[in-house]
Design a protein around this motif. Structure first.
Motif, PDB file in Angstrom:
ATOM      1  N   PHE A 221      -1.849  -6.666  -9.224  1.00  0.00           N
ATOM      2  CA  PHE A 221      -2.585  -6.487 -10.475  1.00  0.00           C
ATOM      3  C   PHE A 221      -3.276  -5.118 -10.476  1.00  0.00           C
ATOM      4  N   GLY A 222      -3.792  -4.722  -9.304  1.00  0.00           N
ATOM      5  CA  GLY A 222      -4.427  -3.411  -9.182  1.00  0.00           C
ATOM      6  C   GLY A 222      -3.429  -2.288  -9.474  1.00  0.00           C
ATOM      7  N   VAL A 223      -2.195  -2.464  -9.003  1.00  0.00           N
ATOM      8  CA  VAL A 223      -1.150  -1.461  -9.259  1.00  0.00           C
ATOM      9  C   VAL A 223      -0.871  -1.385 -10.762  1.00  0.00           C
ATOM     10  N   MET A 224      -0.732  -2.568 -11.381  1.00  0.00           N
ATOM     11  CA  MET A 224      -0.459  -2.604 -12.827  1.00  0.00           C
ATOM     12  C   MET A 224      -1.577  -1.940 -13.613  1.00  0.00           C
TER      13      MET A 224
ATOM     14  N   PRO B 251      -1.272   7.907  -7.394  1.00  0.00           N
ATOM     15  CA  PRO B 251      -0.089   8.543  -7.999  1.00  0.00           C
ATOM     16  C   PRO B 251       1.175   7.683  -7.923  1.00  0.00           C
ATOM     17  N   TRP B 252       2.130   8.020  -8.728  1.00  0.00           N
ATOM     18  CA  TRP B 252       3.485   7.491  -8.563  1.00  0.00           C
ATOM     19  C   TRP B 252       4.486   8.511  -9.107  1.00  0.00           C
TER      20      TRP B 252
ATOM     21  N   GLY C  21       0.824  -1.213   0.000  1.00  0.00           N
ATOM     22  CA  GLY C  21       0.000   0.000   0.000  1.00  0.00           C
ATOM     23  C   GLY C  21       0.852   1.255   0.000  1.00  0.00           C
ATOM     24  N   ASN C  22       1.907   1.273   0.820  1.00  0.00           N
ATOM     25  CA  ASN C  22       2.761   2.462   0.913  1.00  0.00           C
ATOM     26  C   ASN C  22       3.627   2.644  -0.330  1.00  0.00           C
ATOM     27  N   VAL C  23       4.258   1.566  -0.755  1.00  0.00           N
ATOM     28  CA  VAL C  23       5.205   1.661  -1.874  1.00  0.00           C
ATOM     29  C   VAL C  23       4.487   2.093  -3.156  1.00  0.00           C
ATOM     30  N   PHE C  24       3.281   1.579  -3.358  1.00  0.00           N
ATOM     31  CA  PHE C  24       2.571   1.893  -4.604  1.00  0.00           C
ATOM     32  C   PHE C  24       1.490   2.957  -4.411  1.00  0.00           C
ATOM     33  N   ASN C  25       1.490   3.620  -3.263  1.00  0.00           N
ATOM     34  CA  ASN C  25       0.546   4.730  -3.008  1.00  0.00           C
ATOM     35  C   ASN C  25      -0.903   4.318  -3.271  1.00  0.00           C
ATOM     36  N   ILE C  26      -1.285   3.171  -2.728  1.00  0.00           N
ATOM     37  CA  ILE C  26      -2.655   2.675  -2.919  1.00  0.00           C
ATOM     38  C   ILE C  26      -3.557   3.315  -1.864  1.00  0.00           C
TER      39      ILE C  26
ATOM     40  N   TRP D  37      -0.678  10.247 -12.281  1.00  0.00           N
ATOM     41  CA  TRP D  37      -1.842   9.643 -11.634  1.00  0.00           C
ATOM     42  C   TRP D  37      -2.462   8.676 -12.632  1.00  0.00           C
ATOM     43  N   GLY D  38      -2.857   7.498 -12.172  1.00  0.00           N
ATOM     44  CA  GLY D  38      -3.314   6.461 -13.091  1.00  0.00           C
ATOM     45  C   GLY D  38      -4.819   6.297 -13.154  1.00  0.00           C
ATOM     46  N   ARG D  39      -5.211   5.159 -13.670  1.00  0.00           N
ATOM     47  CA  ARG D  39      -6.625   4.856 -13.904  1.00  0.00           C
ATOM     48  C   ARG D  39      -7.444   4.922 -12.614  1.00  0.00           C
ATOM     49  N   ARG D  40      -6.838   4.480 -11.509  1.00  0.00           N
ATOM     50  CA  ARG D  40      -7.561   4.501 -10.224  1.00  0.00           C
ATOM     51  C   ARG D  40      -7.261   5.786  -9.446  1.00  0.00           C
TER      52      ARG D  40
END
Lengths: 363, 301
Positions: free
Chosen positions: B22-25, B279-280, A156-161, B273-276
């Protein structure tokens, strides 16, 4: 925390009960002999002693049961040490990872907690096989759960979820799998609390709320979740894991009565926004008295010790709250406490009478 | 023989991780917005003293008086977000009406943040106007030139270092918001938590309630901290090292943090910022010479 598997755990609990019965039988037999009421012939007495000694030794060898009071006290100590050790090791894993993860690349950051979880699960399986008491399996099971919590927190932290309540379900599910897979009660406690938390949070997010708020701002959701948890053992038979149903009833009942207590003070927190908060508080205070009284009655009827204790504790809390509400402001304090004490005494006598009456009936 | 508990546990761990990754991808498979921000909008943040992770905290202008003046987050928007606004609070005789909103829970929403656009210009003008009023007041009270000069410097520094991100809209449908604000290099769509308030205005002289209305606000961002990946830490490491050197003697219980921005920003960050709408960070660059522009802290005090 004792137990290795579903089947072994049952056998171990049965074995412990058998050993306890033998010890009680021997004590009573010795007492009867002292009183000159019953003395077995010497050869029968010797045969019986040899049989019991052999049986106790065999059960002790196979299931690591406690065969004396001293051993039982030591078991509690070992259980406590195992639990505290597990908590300390979980904290150590957590802080160690946080102290190094800044220098790790993303794949290693993500992979390490996953590997840690799998390794701890492997150790749990290994210890469950080689160590009969289950203390070590309980310890590594809790570490596996902590590593899994760390795993999802790190992702969660690494990918900013954006935080989600679904993590509670995943952690709770692992807690329950460990509990049922290895007969472990601490993971069961964690699993129950996490799944209950998930249910409350999910009910809130389905209505568009932020997920954390319903956990503490919608007590009625906790009340409903607690009620469902309380009745789960009625629908889900635990023939093997007989120590699990009391835990469902304890945590379910705790959620119901705590939520009722909160609403008894905080009417604005109720789901019924259109009603007068004072009336809501009154209603929940009375409901609390009724529910805790009902818990005592049901507990006595079904021989559920934890339910009786929980109901008893909350009954007096609700009683005190109600008396405080009515009389504290104008009554001399010595009369207030006298009335409360006398009422508590009357309630005690009533419960004792109820107990005598109910325990005479079949469960 | 391996027991079923172990198999179930391993499967659960594998499936949950797979779903999360998968959610991240999926999020990063489509870029909704890509903006270059600076230290003004992304301040360095660290957690516990022993925590070695580095984050950038997304800062935005939270001035509620400015929001109220712009009047963009009123009853209609609140209704759109799912808040029950059926009880009328504008009737001043109904004293119980505000109580109906006492326990409204915050709701999830998507907010549109504008970067360095008309909203920022408007906010800056407003701050300048307020500052001018403050200066007039100081002159009327015959405050010294030094004090006035300090106030002017402080105001200039604030304008040079304040975040230029301002919320301009909220909604629940990200696609619809993107249609309304199509430029992904100036407008971010961000998951937030929104709340409802009953606002009141009183006649200052008579102390009487003269107006009451419903207003929304953004309570918090759902992803307030952006994790700085290992490969992008170099551009920030010197700030941390400086702070660590400065604080080495005192060793406070919190981690060493770079001094807050009081002049020109010291780094710029490209964020997607992506689909959801998660950010990254795609790059971080040092802005050379910016450190020298940092004013000594005592001047601010």
């Amino acid at each position: 925390m004792k137990g290795r598997s579903r089947a072994d755990s049952t056998t171990q609990q049965d074995a412990q009960r058998r050993v306890d019965r033998i010890r009680a039988f021997r004590d009573e037999l010795a007492h009867l002999a002292d009183e000159d009421i019953l003395t077995l012939p010497e050869d029968e007495s010797r045969r019986l002693a040899v049989y019991h000694d052999t049986l106790v030794r065999e059960l002790s060898r196979r299931f690591d049961v406690d065969t004396s009071d001293a051993q039982k006290r030591m078991s509690w100590g070992m259980r406590l040490a195992s639990f505290l050790g597990a908590v300390a090791l979980c904290a150590s894993v957590w802080f160690f990872f946080h102290s190094i993860w800044g220098s790790l690349t993303t794949p290693v950051q993500v992979g390490l907690p996953i590997a840690g979880t799998l390794a701890a699960l492997g150790l749990t399986e290994l210890f469950a096989r080689i160590e009969r008491s289950g203390y070590l399996a309980g310890l590594t099971g809790l570490i596996a759960l902590a590593c899994f919590v760390l795993d999802l927190v790190v992702i969660g932290n690494v990918f900013n979820i954006a935080p989600t309540e679904n993590a509670l379900l995943a952690w709770g599910a692992l807690g329950l799998i460990l509990a049922y897979g290895y007969g472990l009660r601490v993971p069961l406690t964690a699993g129950l609390l996490l799944v209950m938390g998930f249910a409350v949070a999910k009910a809130g997010t389905l209505q568009g709320y932020a997920w954390v708020d319903p956990l503490w701002r919608l007590p009625e959701y906790s009340l409903a979740t607690g009620l469902v948890t309380f009745v789960v053992p009625l629908a889900l038979r635990h023939r093997a894991l007989t120590l699990f149903p009391p835990m469902y009833r304890l945590f379910g009942g705790l959620a119901v009565l705590s939520a009722t207590l909160v609403l008894g003070f905080w009417g604005e927190g109720s789901f019924f926004t259109r009603l007068d908060p004072d009336s809501i508080e009154e209603a929940y205070q009375l409901a609390g008295l009724f529910l805790s009284g009902a818990a005592i009655a049901i507990g006595l009827w079904r021989s559920w010790t934890e339910t009786v204790n929980l109901g008893g504790a909350f009954f007096f809390v609700f009683l005190f709250v109600k008396f405080f509400d009515w009389w504290w402001d104008w009554m001399p304090k010595w009369i207030f406490f006298l009335i409360f004490g006398l009422t508590a005494l009357a309630s005690l006598l009533l419960i004792m009478a109820l107990r005598r009456r109910l325990t005479g009936r079949p469960a | 023989m391996i027991r079923i508990g172990l198999i179930a546990a391993v499967l659960l761990v594998a499936v949950v991780n797979a779903i999360a990754l998968f959610g991240v991808m999926r999020n990063r498979g489509l870029t909704d917005a890509r903006i270059v921000l600076t230290e003004r909008e992304l301040a360095v943040w660290r957690g516990e003293r022993e925590d070695t992770a580095l984050y950038l905290e997304l800062e935005w202008q939270r001035r509620s008086d400015w929001n109220a003046r712009r009047d963009w987050f009123g009853e209609e928007k609140l209704r759109e977000l799912g808040f029950d606004v059926s009880v009328d609070v504008t009737d001043l005789d109904d004293e119980d009406a505000p109580r109906a909103y006492a326990r409204r829970l915050d709701r999830r929403a998507l907010a549109v943040f504008e970067h360095d656009g008309p909203a920022w210009d408007d906010w800056r003008e407003e701050q300048t106007r307020l500052h001018e009023e403050q200066l007039d007041d100081m002159r009327r009270r015959e405050r010294g030139d030094d004090e006035i000069e300090r106030s002017e410097r402080s105001h200039r520094r604030m304008l040079a270092s304040a975040s230029r991100l301002l919320a301009v809209d909220v909604g629940l449908d990200g696609g619809e918001l993107r249609r309304l604000y199509p430029d992904g290099s100036t407008h971010l769509i961000v998951p937030v938590v929104a709340s409802l308030h009953v606002e009141s205005e009183y006649d200052r002289d008579r102390g009487e309630l003269i107006e009451r209305w419903l207003e929304g606000s953004i309570t918090r961002l759902r992803v307030p901290y952006l994790h700085v990946p290992h490969q992008h830490r170099d551009a920030l490491e010197h700030l941390i090292e400086e702070a660590q050197r400065a604080e080495a003697a005192t060793r406070p219980p919190y981690p060493a943090m770079p001094s807050s921005l009081e002049g020109e920003p010291r780094y710029r960050v490209a964020v997607s910022w992506g689909r959801r709408f998660e950010p990254w960070i795609t790059s971080i660059e040092r802005i050379e010479g910016a450190e020298a522009a940092q004013s000594p802290p005592e001047e601010v005090r």
